[in-house]
Design an enzyme around this catalytic site. Structure first.
Site, PDB file in Angstrom:
ATOM      1  CE  LYS A 266     -18.525 -12.840 -19.042  1.00 54.78           C
ATOM      2  NZ  LYS A 266     -18.513 -12.049 -20.135  1.00 54.78           N
ATOM      3  CE  LYS A 278     -15.598  -4.737 -20.371  1.00 55.11           C
ATOM      4  NZ  LYS A 278     -15.739  -5.096 -21.910  1.00 55.11           N
ATOM      5  CG  ASP A 348     -12.652  -6.493 -21.656  1.00 62.50           C
ATOM      6  OD1 ASP A 348     -13.436  -7.086 -20.862  1.00 62.50           O
ATOM      7  OD2 ASP A 348     -12.946  -5.438 -22.378  1.00 62.50           O
ATOM      8  CD  GLU A 350     -14.736 -10.977 -18.764  1.00 57.20           C
ATOM      9  OE1 GLU A 350     -13.903 -10.458 -19.742  1.00 57.20           O
ATOM     10  OE2 GLU A 350     -15.862 -11.109 -18.637  1.00 57.20           O
ATOM     11  NE  ARG A 352     -13.659 -14.984 -25.333  1.00 51.99           N
ATOM     12  CZ  ARG A 352     -13.586 -14.271 -26.348  1.00 51.99           C
ATOM     13  NH1 ARG A 352     -12.733 -14.477 -27.433  1.00 51.99           N
ATOM     14  NH2 ARG A 352     -14.513 -13.440 -26.531  1.00 51.99           N
TER      15      ARG A 352
HETATM   16  N1  BES Z   1     -18.543  -8.870 -20.839  1.00 51.24           N
HETATM   17  C1  BES Z   1     -17.855  -8.459 -22.036  1.00 51.24           C
HETATM   18  C2  BES Z   1     -18.923  -8.548 -23.347  1.00 51.24           C
HETATM   19  C3  BES Z   1     -20.013  -7.400 -23.205  1.00 51.24           C
HETATM   20  C4  BES Z   1     -19.859  -6.147 -23.985  1.00 51.24           C
HETATM   21  C5  BES Z   1     -21.132  -7.604 -22.612  1.00 51.24           C
HETATM   22  C6  BES Z   1     -20.762  -5.204 -23.855  1.00 51.24           C
HETATM   23  C7  BES Z   1     -22.566  -6.672 -22.653  1.00 51.24           C
HETATM   24  C8  BES Z   1     -22.187  -5.502 -23.330  1.00 51.24           C
HETATM   25  C9  BES Z   1     -16.843  -9.395 -22.443  1.00 51.24           C
HETATM   26  O1  BES Z   1     -16.316  -9.843 -21.344  1.00 51.24           O
HETATM   27  C10 BES Z   1     -15.614  -8.413 -23.183  1.00 51.24           C
HETATM   28  O2  BES Z   1     -15.296  -7.672 -22.679  1.00 51.24           O
HETATM   29  N2  BES Z   1     -15.697  -9.236 -24.449  1.00 51.24           N
HETATM   30  C11 BES Z   1     -14.840  -8.405 -25.458  1.00 51.24           C
HETATM   31  C12 BES Z   1     -14.278  -9.442 -26.133  1.00 51.24           C
HETATM   32  C13 BES Z   1     -12.772  -9.100 -26.752  1.00 51.24           C
HETATM   33  C14 BES Z   1     -11.759  -8.747 -25.880  1.00 51.24           C
HETATM   34  C15 BES Z   1     -12.322 -10.198 -27.618  1.00 51.24           C
HETATM   35  C16 BES Z   1     -15.461  -7.261 -26.283  1.00 51.24           C
HETATM   36  O3  BES Z   1     -16.792  -7.994 -26.976  1.00 51.24           O
HETATM   37  O4  BES Z   1     -15.041  -6.440 -26.698  1.00 51.24           O
HETATM   38 ZN    ZN Z   2     -17.359  -9.850 -19.838  1.00 52.34          ZN
HETATM   39 MG    MG Z   3     -14.665  -8.662 -20.738  1.00 55.43          MG
END
Ligand code: BES
Ligand code: ZN
Ligand code: MG
Length: 495
Positions: A266, A278, A348, A350, A352
């Site tokens: 990724k 966010k 968010d 993104e 996957r």
């Molecule tokens: N990059 C984030 C995941 C992440 C969160 C990495 C904290 C490192 C520290 C990912 O893209 C994300 O935003 N995931 C969301 C998924 C949700 C919207 C289903 C998440 O984990 O909140």
């Molecule tokens: Zn991310």
């Molecule tokens: Mg994200």
């Protein structure tokens, strides 16, 4: 740092410090006894007052007051001698390295022979010590005006035993290259997102490929459109910095094309969340969202050097996830390279999305084994904290091979379930699937959405969101990016 192996007696050593392992319930080994005699039994005295700790990585610093040529004698806690392993040696060496730099030492002698009470091999011990020192003393000071560079330059590894079977020479080149590859990964993750944007990552990929056997393919927006990669393009469309797919090929087994593996990272160079923006605190660390791609670059750099007999395809799925007039909307539907359609439930989620087209590409190229590495979900830190990396997959045999590889590197992974009963959580009425599965089992649905694009390949997904950074200095991981999984992936590829 320059490493050397010497056969020498303790009294002759003239480095700034002499470092000796200190085991629990055993301060009677030969080396410790001979220094103890040289410094008027001070070790016995301190030991009697319980002032020396044998806890792993604990340091007791003794000034030698001209009784030895070295100014400092450092006892380094190693725990129970019977329970010693290479990971513990690597960790203790990392702590030792930072201590030596704090003490402004330029040179140190490290005693590697104890009483032979443990069954560790010389070569692997030397490997673990040198790697622990290189990784543990990592610093990122590129943007500091007043730099405080490390002082430690010279490491003499001392074999005090006459037994020559215990080793007198060692070629440090490979372990130095591997450790430098991990420090490169850490550098890339530390780089600010206004530098390490999609073109920034592309430039690093070009550097790594230059003067090597690696082959580089860069897919820009037009090429990705032609291949039908609508999903990664959707993630990148809100940013002025265009998305890219970068493929690095190493053909180590040309006769046997099927002996292949793809390592897919990724590469979100900044994850604002997109229109599902966010909150500030969560966005603060999102320059690290390209860690998976950084790991792929580190692995490919090490592979170019180690030249395993395997065909390895590294893929970086790169985009910047930004809000804006052209950004992707919740409700948008996009089609991946393999034909599957995805409704965007949340911009968010993104990671996957960019990975779906990368996996489709690998499958299309006839890859049989895929490992994807991603800072995928915040939920993985709720499940596993920052001790274990989450591991998912569709082929238990492949997973077991990976887990076995991790046993000898000391990196910790924990398998979580992939079960088709979870797939109802991300079913969708408009498209084939949605890119989110709701609050429950967030890391599992995230993983399984990626798995939808693995075709018939054996596939492993590593969710490194909570292990890619260390919250404080621990062992060979200084506070900040760890580079976790590079060593295990390399070990898997080599064996
Ligand atoms: N990059 C984030 C995941 C992440 C969160 C990495 C904290 C490192 C520290 C990912 O893209 C994300 O935003 N995931 C969301 C998924 C949700 C919207 C289903 C998440 O984990 O909140
Ligand atoms: Zn991310
Ligand atoms: Mg994200």
């Amino acid at each position: 740092m320059k490493f050397k192996i010497l056969n020498s007696s303790l009294i002759e050593l003239n480095t700034d410090s002499i470092c000796i392992p200190y085991y629990k319930n055993n301060n009677k080994n030969t080396d410790l006894n001979s220094v103890n005699n040289l410094i008027d039994n001070l070790i016995d005295e301190l030991d009697a007052k319980k002032q020396i700790s044998s806890d792993l990585g604990a340091i007791t610093n003794i000034y030698t007051m001209n009784k030895l040529k070295s100014k400092q004698l450092i006892l380094i806690g190693m725990g129970e001698e019977k329970e010693l392993n290479y990971e513990k040696i690597r960790k203790a060496s990392g702590s030792l390295g930072r201590f030596l730099n704090n003490m402004k030492n330029d040179s140190a002698s490290i005693i590697i022979s104890g009483d032979g009470n443990n069954i560790l091999e010389f070569n692997k011990t030397v490997n673990a010590i040198s790697q622990g020192l290189i990784l543990g003393t990592y610093k990122y000071d590129k943007f500091k005006t007043n730099k405080k560079p490390n002082t430690l330059e010279r490491i003499d590894l001392i074999n005090t035993q006459d037994d020559t079977s215990y080793g007198t020479s060692y070629n440090f080149e490979e372990i130095i290259n591997e450790s430098d590859s991990i420090n490169l990964v850490r550098n890339l993750i530390n780089e600010p997102p206004n530098y390490m944007n999609p073109s920034g990552l592309e430039n690093v990929a070009k550097d790594i490929v230059e003067n090597s056997e690696l082959e580089l393919t860069v897919l820009n927006v037009k090429e990705m459109k032609d291949l039908g990669m609508e999903v990664i393009l959707g993630v990148g469309q809100g940013s002025k910095n265009d998305p890219k797919m970068i493929i690095i090929n190493y053909n180590g087994d040309k006769e046997n094309k099927a002996n292949n593996i793809a390592i897919i990272g990724k590469g979100i160079t900044f994850d604002s969340g997109g229109l599902n923006l966010k909150p500030g605190m969560s966005m603060r660390t999102m320059k690290q969202d390209m860690s998976g791609s950084a790991i792929v670059l580190g692995v490919m750099k090490a592979i170019a050097h180690q030249k395993p007999k395997k065909n390895v395809m590294g893929i970086l799925a790169i985009a910047e996830n930004m809000p804006g007039g052209n950004a992707q909307r919740p409700g948008d539907v996009v089609r991946a390279m393999n034909g599957k359609t995805v409704e965007i439930g949340n911009t968010d989620a993104e990671g996957r999305l960019v990975l779906s087209d990368a996996l489709s590409y690998a499958v299309d190229k006839g890859i049989n084994n895929i490992i994807d590495i991603a800072t995928l979900t915040g939920a993985i830190s709720i499940a596993l904290g920052n001790e274990y990396t989450g591991l998912f997959g569709n082929d238990q045999e492949f997973i077991d091979k990976f887990l076995i590889s991790s046993k000898s590197t000391g990196e910790k992974f924990w398998q979580l379930p992939v079960d088709k009963n979870y797939s109802k959580l991300y079913k969708n009425s408009i498209a084939d699937i949605e890119n989110i599965g709701g609050r429950e089992a967030g890391s599992i649905t995230g993983a399984m959405i990626i798995g939808e694009f693995a075709g018939n390949a054996s596939w492993i997904h590593l969710d490194i969101a909570s292990t890619i950074t260390s919250p404080k200095d621990v062992g060979y991981n200084p506070k900040g990016p760890t580079g976790v999984s590079v060593r295990t992936i390399l070990n898997l590829i080599k064996n």
